[in-house]
Design a protein around this motif. Sequence first.
Motif, PDB file in Angstrom:
ATOM      1  N   SER B  88       0.842  -1.174   0.000  1.00 56.62           N
ATOM      2  CA  SER B  88       0.000   0.000   0.000  1.00 56.62           C
ATOM      3  C   SER B  88       0.888   1.238   0.000  1.00 56.62           C
ATOM      4  CB  SER B  88      -0.886  -0.066   1.242  1.00 56.62           C
ATOM      5  OG  SER B  88      -1.606   1.110   1.393  1.00 56.62           O
ATOM      6  N   PHE B  90       1.543   5.250  -2.277  1.00 59.70           N
ATOM      7  CA  PHE B  90       0.778   6.262  -3.003  1.00 59.70           C
ATOM      8  C   PHE B  90       1.135   6.185  -4.479  1.00 59.70           C
ATOM      9  CE2 PHE B  90       1.549   7.726   1.318  1.00 59.70           C
ATOM     10  CZ  PHE B  90       0.252   7.725   1.770  1.00 59.70           C
ATOM     11  N   GLU B  92       0.045   7.554  -7.156  1.00 56.86           N
ATOM     12  CA  GLU B  92       0.115   8.756  -7.993  1.00 56.86           C
ATOM     13  C   GLU B  92       1.398   9.539  -7.736  1.00 56.86           C
ATOM     14  OE1 GLU B  92      -2.840   9.663  -9.803  1.00 56.86           O
ATOM     15  OE2 GLU B  92      -3.590   7.708  -9.145  1.00 56.86           O
ATOM     16  N   LEU B  93       2.061   9.251  -6.627  1.00 55.65           N
ATOM     17  CA  LEU B  93       3.242  10.034  -6.265  1.00 55.65           C
ATOM     18  C   LEU B  93       4.511   9.299  -6.671  1.00 55.65           C
ATOM     19  CD1 LEU B  93       2.281  11.286  -2.676  1.00 55.65           C
ATOM     20  CD2 LEU B  93       1.667  12.246  -4.886  1.00 55.65           C
ATOM     21  N   GLU B  97       8.555  11.156  -3.431  1.00 51.37           N
ATOM     22  CA  GLU B  97       7.461  11.778  -2.677  1.00 51.37           C
ATOM     23  C   GLU B  97       6.872  10.807  -1.660  1.00 51.37           C
ATOM     24  OE1 GLU B  97       5.903  15.030  -5.964  1.00 51.37           O
ATOM     25  OE2 GLU B  97       5.233  12.966  -6.135  1.00 51.37           O
ATOM     26  N   GLU B 100       9.069  10.918   1.223  1.00 48.50           N
ATOM     27  CA  GLU B 100       8.905  12.178   1.950  1.00 48.50           C
ATOM     28  C   GLU B 100       7.684  12.101   2.878  1.00 48.50           C
ATOM     29  OE1 GLU B 100      10.928  14.824   2.079  1.00 48.50           O
ATOM     30  OE2 GLU B 100       9.541  15.697   3.538  1.00 48.50           O
ATOM     31  N   ILE B 101       6.617  11.501   2.398  1.00 50.51           N
ATOM     32  CA  ILE B 101       5.428  11.313   3.249  1.00 50.51           C
ATOM     33  C   ILE B 101       5.790  10.445   4.455  1.00 50.51           C
ATOM     34  CG2 ILE B 101       3.127  10.291   3.373  1.00 50.51           C
ATOM     35  CD1 ILE B 101       2.760  12.429   1.551  1.00 50.51           C
ATOM     36  N   ALA B 102       6.608   9.434   4.203  1.00 48.08           N
ATOM     37  CA  ALA B 102       6.962   8.517   5.292  1.00 48.08           C
ATOM     38  C   ALA B 102       7.812   9.212   6.347  1.00 48.08           C
ATOM     39  CB  ALA B 102       7.714   7.319   4.732  1.00 48.08           C
ATOM     40  N   PRO B 117       9.804  20.323   1.000  1.00 44.09           N
ATOM     41  CA  PRO B 117      10.721  19.255   0.636  1.00 44.09           C
ATOM     42  C   PRO B 117      11.440  19.569  -0.669  1.00 44.09           C
ATOM     43  CG  PRO B 117       8.422  18.543   0.409  1.00 44.09           C
ATOM     44  CD  PRO B 117       8.397  19.866   1.046  1.00 44.09           C
ATOM     45  N   ASP B 139      12.413   8.986  -9.229  1.00 41.80           N
ATOM     46  CA  ASP B 139      11.424   9.849  -9.862  1.00 41.80           C
ATOM     47  C   ASP B 139      10.359   9.077 -10.616  1.00 41.80           C
ATOM     48  OD1 ASP B 139      12.293  12.451  -9.038  1.00 41.80           O
ATOM     49  OD2 ASP B 139      14.110  12.052 -10.196  1.00 41.80           O
ATOM     50  N   ARG B 141       6.914   7.094 -10.911  1.00 45.99           N
ATOM     51  CA  ARG B 141       5.641   7.056 -10.195  1.00 45.99           C
ATOM     52  C   ARG B 141       5.480   5.690  -9.558  1.00 45.99           C
ATOM     53  NH1 ARG B 141       0.516   9.540 -13.285  1.00 45.99           N
ATOM     54  NH2 ARG B 141      -0.638   7.865 -12.283  1.00 45.99           N
ATOM     55  N   GLU B 154       7.462   0.017   0.119  1.00 48.21           N
ATOM     56  CA  GLU B 154       6.716   0.107   1.374  1.00 48.21           C
ATOM     57  C   GLU B 154       7.628  -0.212   2.556  1.00 48.21           C
ATOM     58  OE1 GLU B 154       3.150  -2.206   1.818  1.00 48.21           O
ATOM     59  OE2 GLU B 154       2.315  -0.770   3.238  1.00 48.21           O
ATOM     60  N   MET B 157       9.585   2.792   3.190  1.00 48.23           N
ATOM     61  CA  MET B 157       8.789   3.820   3.867  1.00 48.23           C
ATOM     62  C   MET B 157       8.720   3.539   5.360  1.00 48.23           C
ATOM     63  SD  MET B 157       5.877   4.261   0.934  1.00 48.23           S
ATOM     64  CE  MET B 157       4.833   5.537   1.623  1.00 48.23           C
TER      65      MET B 157
END
Lengths: 368, 249
Positions: B88, B90, B92-93, B97, B100-102, B117, B139, B141, B154, B157
């Motif tokens: 699981s 993202f 679309e990212l 990115e 970065e969310i992680a 960021p 880079d 997706r 994952e 992350m």
Amino acid sequence: MPRITSAAQFLPYILFCGAILAVPSIVSDPFLLNKFARYLALGLAAAALALSWGYCGILNLGQGVGFGLGAYAMAMHLKLKTSPVHTGTAGLPDFMVWNNLDHLPWFWQPFHSGLFALAAAVLLPALVAALLGWFMFRARIAGVYVAIITLAMLAVTNLLFVDQQAYTGGLNGITDLAWFEMGGVEFDPYSPAFYYLSAGCLAFFLMLGMVFTRSKAGLVLRAIGSGTDRVLFFGYDMASYQCLAFSLSASMAGVAGMLYAMVLEFASPTFMGVPISLSMVIWAAVGGRGSLLGATVGAILVNGTQGSLSETFLDSWQLILGALFILVVVFLPNGIAGLANSLGARLSGRARGMAARSAAPSALLNRR
Amino acid sequence: MSYLELHGLEVSFDGFKAVNGLDLSVERGELRCLLGANGAGKSTTLDLICGRTQPTGGRILLDEHDITYDPEYRRARRGVGRKFQVPSVFKELSVRENLEIARSRHPEPWCTLRAFPGRRLSPRVAEVVEIVGLEDALDTRAGHLSHGQTQWLEIAMLLVQDSALILMDEPTAGMTIQETGKTSAIFQRLRGRHTLIVVEHDMGFVREIAETITVLHQGRRLSEGPIRVIENDPKVREAYLGSGGISHA
Ligand SMILES: Nc1ncnc2c1ncn2[C@@H]1O[C@H](COP(=O)(O)OP(=O)(O)OP(=O)(O)O)[C@@H](O)[C@H]1O
Ligand SMILES: [Mg+2]
């Protein structure tokens, strides 16, 4: 879609803002300036929608709520400013006199102040959105249910404003408004000063929105917009992020509505109607809901076309608009902005390819 | 008192008890393996710990705090990280990115609003990217990654998130033997510094990493102990009878 460097991302925004601010030095026809100022206000409304819908997946079909609240907040002030010219015996707005009010309602009082009206146009829509958002997003409502609830919210707000005739002017709305005045400048809607106000507001919010979406919060919003609740398991409180985007969007819509009321010199319940709210969705889709600038340009183009076409095809305009929407959804899911992006990527890819061929050794050195 | 304690945990889906009075304690820094046949309630147990599913009974204590009814994001902030059985990320990212969310030490909006960021990776993220071998896909997706790469993303992350308690649901599913070896090396490094609960079907992998194993059966704890004890437990043999014993599970 690989992201290009942020400088290149800012460039179209800077160019666009420069261009709209340069218009009065070329155009001097007051009617044209007035028309352009109106388009810019609608462009801001579309950008607001792109922020919540495009970035965060919140399809707000009730964008007219924020737009209308902003419009009424400003209209209340501008109506009070006409006192005593358009007012009855007790210095009351005309429609209050017709409705047998004998004194100004308490919540109208602070609108004597222009600053208060400005603040209300910005903050009131945000407050309403934050409240509604808090209930919706805490309850994990998403997708099409958000669309339905926001639409219902729009209908309720509209009914309330139509029904409370004595306080809102009912179906007629608040008409015969004065010009806004601040810091000694009078914003005649046909003057360059007013055009600059519109363009300035749009430029400001585009830049603010750009910075916002580039921030980490913007990244989190895009992650939420992709339709999963995965961010929760990294500790992000999804609901507060959604509320944030929803409120900021409503605020921008409020400013757009405020400008719209100033430019048309009235505010009416149609500003918070279903047709205008759905139109905003179409503008944003045509321009590209994933881009604030795209949505803005979409709104300006559609309204510009409407302005020049509707005199000839008055009756079929709605049909044309509907067809346009379907075409875009089918063939250009990311709108004009998506088209521009892929063209730009292809061009820069070709340029990079050529540069790489001509400067192969240095390219090797540059790799990390 | 243990770092994580489940007391009589229970959840019922329309009357079906997927987890049925489960007791479990895991010490700080321990690596615990959860075993069990398909449908034994392993994923559901992790769901209950990370907050994706609300229990219908029992209690969950993390580091002496009752987190039974805390929302997911609060538990994550308390140090619960989760890798899902179905990778699981993202989609679309980009990979960058996603990482970065992680990096979510400061997840409140007023912090993230002020953070911008850049393209430079922090030393920690760069290290993780190298460990999982996603340097060249930064880079890309995430939706365009292969299944194996998505699995690694994952895991990366979770390494970046750096949670105190890491819940791993079948991390090696779909991995090659080499990749599984790499995963076990990563887990050996996490051991002691993090508390791990790992759900796995690959017994070779379990043998390599596990100290203590808990076997679930029909939402209850069937057996618990080191691998030798588990393998020789007649109850476990019986529960696994259909699949020919635990070693072939
Ligand atoms: N949301 C749900 N609604 C209804 N039943 C569910 C739900 N989640 C899980 N179950 C049921 O609960 C039982 C336990 O499921 P769970 O996913 O925890 O098993 P598992 O041990 O992880 O199995 P596997 O090895 O196949 O991953 C299964 O029978 C499953 O069908
Ligand atoms: Mg499972």
